[in-house]
Write a protein that holds these residues in place. Sequence first.
Motif, PDB file in Angstrom:
ATOM      1  N   ALA A   1      40.400  32.917  20.672  1.00 29.27           N
ATOM      2  CA  ALA A   1      40.078  32.490  19.022  1.00 29.27           C
ATOM      3  C   ALA A   1      41.041  31.657  18.766  1.00 29.27           C
ATOM      4  N   LEU A   2      40.437  30.424  18.219  1.00 29.51           N
ATOM      5  CA  LEU A   2      41.364  29.372  17.623  1.00 29.51           C
ATOM      6  C   LEU A   2      41.715  29.508  16.375  1.00 29.51           C
ATOM      7  N   PRO A   3      42.738  29.498  15.570  1.00 29.87           N
ATOM      8  CA  PRO A   3      42.823  29.574  14.081  1.00 29.87           C
ATOM      9  C   PRO A   3      42.705  28.231  13.450  1.00 29.87           C
ATOM     10  N   VAL A   4      42.253  28.297  12.099  1.00 29.17           N
ATOM     11  CA  VAL A   4      42.359  27.253  11.218  1.00 29.17           C
ATOM     12  C   VAL A   4      43.880  26.907  11.017  1.00 29.17           C
ATOM     13  N   LEU A   5      44.576  25.588  11.053  1.00 31.37           N
ATOM     14  CA  LEU A   5      45.871  25.458  10.527  1.00 31.37           C
ATOM     15  C   LEU A   5      45.986  25.552   9.088  1.00 31.37           C
ATOM     16  N   ASP A   6      47.088  26.208   8.821  1.00 23.55           N
ATOM     17  CA  ASP A   6      47.674  26.370   7.259  1.00 23.55           C
ATOM     18  C   ASP A   6      48.279  24.908   6.850  1.00 23.55           C
ATOM     19  N   ASP A   7      48.674  25.024   5.790  1.00 23.34           N
ATOM     20  CA  ASP A   7      49.423  23.813   5.502  1.00 23.34           C
ATOM     21  C   ASP A   7      50.582  23.314   5.984  1.00 23.34           C
ATOM     22  N   ASP A   8      51.264  24.347   6.501  1.00 24.95           N
ATOM     23  CA  ASP A   8      52.621  24.190   7.406  1.00 24.95           C
ATOM     24  C   ASP A   8      52.271  23.400   8.742  1.00 24.95           C
ATOM     25  N   GLY A   9      51.078  24.190   9.312  1.00 26.81           N
ATOM     26  CA  GLY A   9      50.381  23.573  10.608  1.00 26.81           C
ATOM     27  C   GLY A   9      50.275  22.244  10.457  1.00 26.81           C
ATOM     28  N   ARG A  10      49.302  21.796   9.332  1.00 30.05           N
ATOM     29  CA  ARG A  10      48.857  20.575   9.212  1.00 30.05           C
ATOM     30  C   ARG A  10      50.010  19.568   9.247  1.00 30.05           C
ATOM     31  N   ALA A  11      51.236  19.961   8.348  1.00 33.19           N
ATOM     32  CA  ALA A  11      52.287  19.146   7.963  1.00 33.19           C
ATOM     33  C   ALA A  11      52.876  18.777   9.427  1.00 33.19           C
ATOM     34  N   GLU A  12      53.055  19.745  10.160  1.00 34.04           N
ATOM     35  CA  GLU A  12      53.687  19.634  11.574  1.00 34.04           C
ATOM     36  C   GLU A  12      52.877  18.890  12.647  1.00 34.04           C
ATOM     37  N   LEU A  13      51.486  18.973  12.349  1.00 29.17           N
ATOM     38  CA  LEU A  13      50.990  18.060  13.159  1.00 29.17           C
ATOM     39  C   LEU A  13      50.983  16.540  13.057  1.00 29.17           C
ATOM     40  N   LEU A  14      50.927  16.457  11.482  1.00 32.36           N
ATOM     41  CA  LEU A  14      51.213  14.870  11.206  1.00 32.36           C
ATOM     42  C   LEU A  14      52.726  14.415  11.650  1.00 32.36           C
ATOM     43  N   ARG A  15      53.606  15.329  11.388  1.00 32.28           N
ATOM     44  CA  ARG A  15      55.082  14.712  11.741  1.00 32.28           C
ATOM     45  C   ARG A  15      55.139  14.538  13.302  1.00 32.28           C
ATOM     46  N   GLN A  16      54.332  15.404  14.174  1.00 33.94           N
ATOM     47  CA  GLN A  16      54.248  15.016  15.631  1.00 33.94           C
ATOM     48  C   GLN A  16      53.773  13.615  15.734  1.00 33.94           C
ATOM     49  N   ARG A  17      52.625  13.461  15.220  1.00 28.51           N
ATOM     50  CA  ARG A  17      51.975  12.235  15.536  1.00 28.51           C
ATOM     51  C   ARG A  17      52.719  11.110  15.035  1.00 28.51           C
ATOM     52  N   ALA A  18      53.456  11.357  13.898  1.00 27.38           N
ATOM     53  CA  ALA A  18      54.334   9.992  13.448  1.00 27.38           C
ATOM     54  C   ALA A  18      55.220   9.802  14.328  1.00 27.38           C
ATOM     55  N   ALA A  19      56.108  10.927  14.919  1.00 28.85           N
ATOM     56  CA  ALA A  19      56.982  10.655  15.480  1.00 28.85           C
ATOM     57  C   ALA A  19      56.535  10.110  16.999  1.00 28.85           C
TER      58      ALA A  19
END
Length: 235
Positions: free
Chosen positions: A160-178
């Motif tokens: 089962a896959l979880p819904v990302l919390d705010d920290d996870g969403r922030a990390e996702l955007l950091r990774q894509r930007a980097a």
Amino acid sequence: MADLVPQLPLALRAPPEQRLSRYVGAPAGLLEALHALAAGDVPGGLFLQGVPATGKTHLLLGTCAEAELAGRHASYLALRGLRGRVRAAVEGLDQSDLLALDDLDAVAGERDDEIALFDLHNRLCDAGRTPLYAAADGPDALGLVLPDLRSRLAQCARWALPVLDDDGRAELLRQRAAARGLEFDEAALDWLLRRASRDLGTLTALFERLDRASLAAQRRLTVPFLRQVLEIDLP
């Protein structure tokens, strides 16, 4: 129906962001299980369940890319839009070492489609090949009308896959930007997350707009720049 099947190797066709190493917020052990699946070490297959925007497609494409990089033949097929046409769409896919079928819930309840998937599952497993499924719900909650298919899917390893919390969403955007060489100020990141939809599809679409605008303007991702680009969409 040949146009329904991807023609390019998935290792080349899938976007670079959709790799297993780029997935954020995976439950403990899931990425290891998908790496093993890509190598052909998970008999019986694997089933991913999660609401929209939890990264199911990301994981399916990432696993296919891993399999192809390991020298195995992988295929991916999204079932959304194929209701009533599954048998023709999957023709020949049982020759894939790894077959990833996305949006299984889109054809649940269509008996002929379910029979086609049941037959395909059996051919894959009998040949020692690997199925990988994804749907919004688990096999028991999909509304399947074919008990035999429900039974086969229930035998797959299930995650089962979880819904990302705010920290996870922030990390996702950091990774894509980097990954794209973008500088994303923390203040700008916080500004965006406080105003944007929690839906990852919407959030990543906003990021794509910012990426294109940043490249065109040769600007860093700062609060003033985000306000300028997104002033119509976000307060």
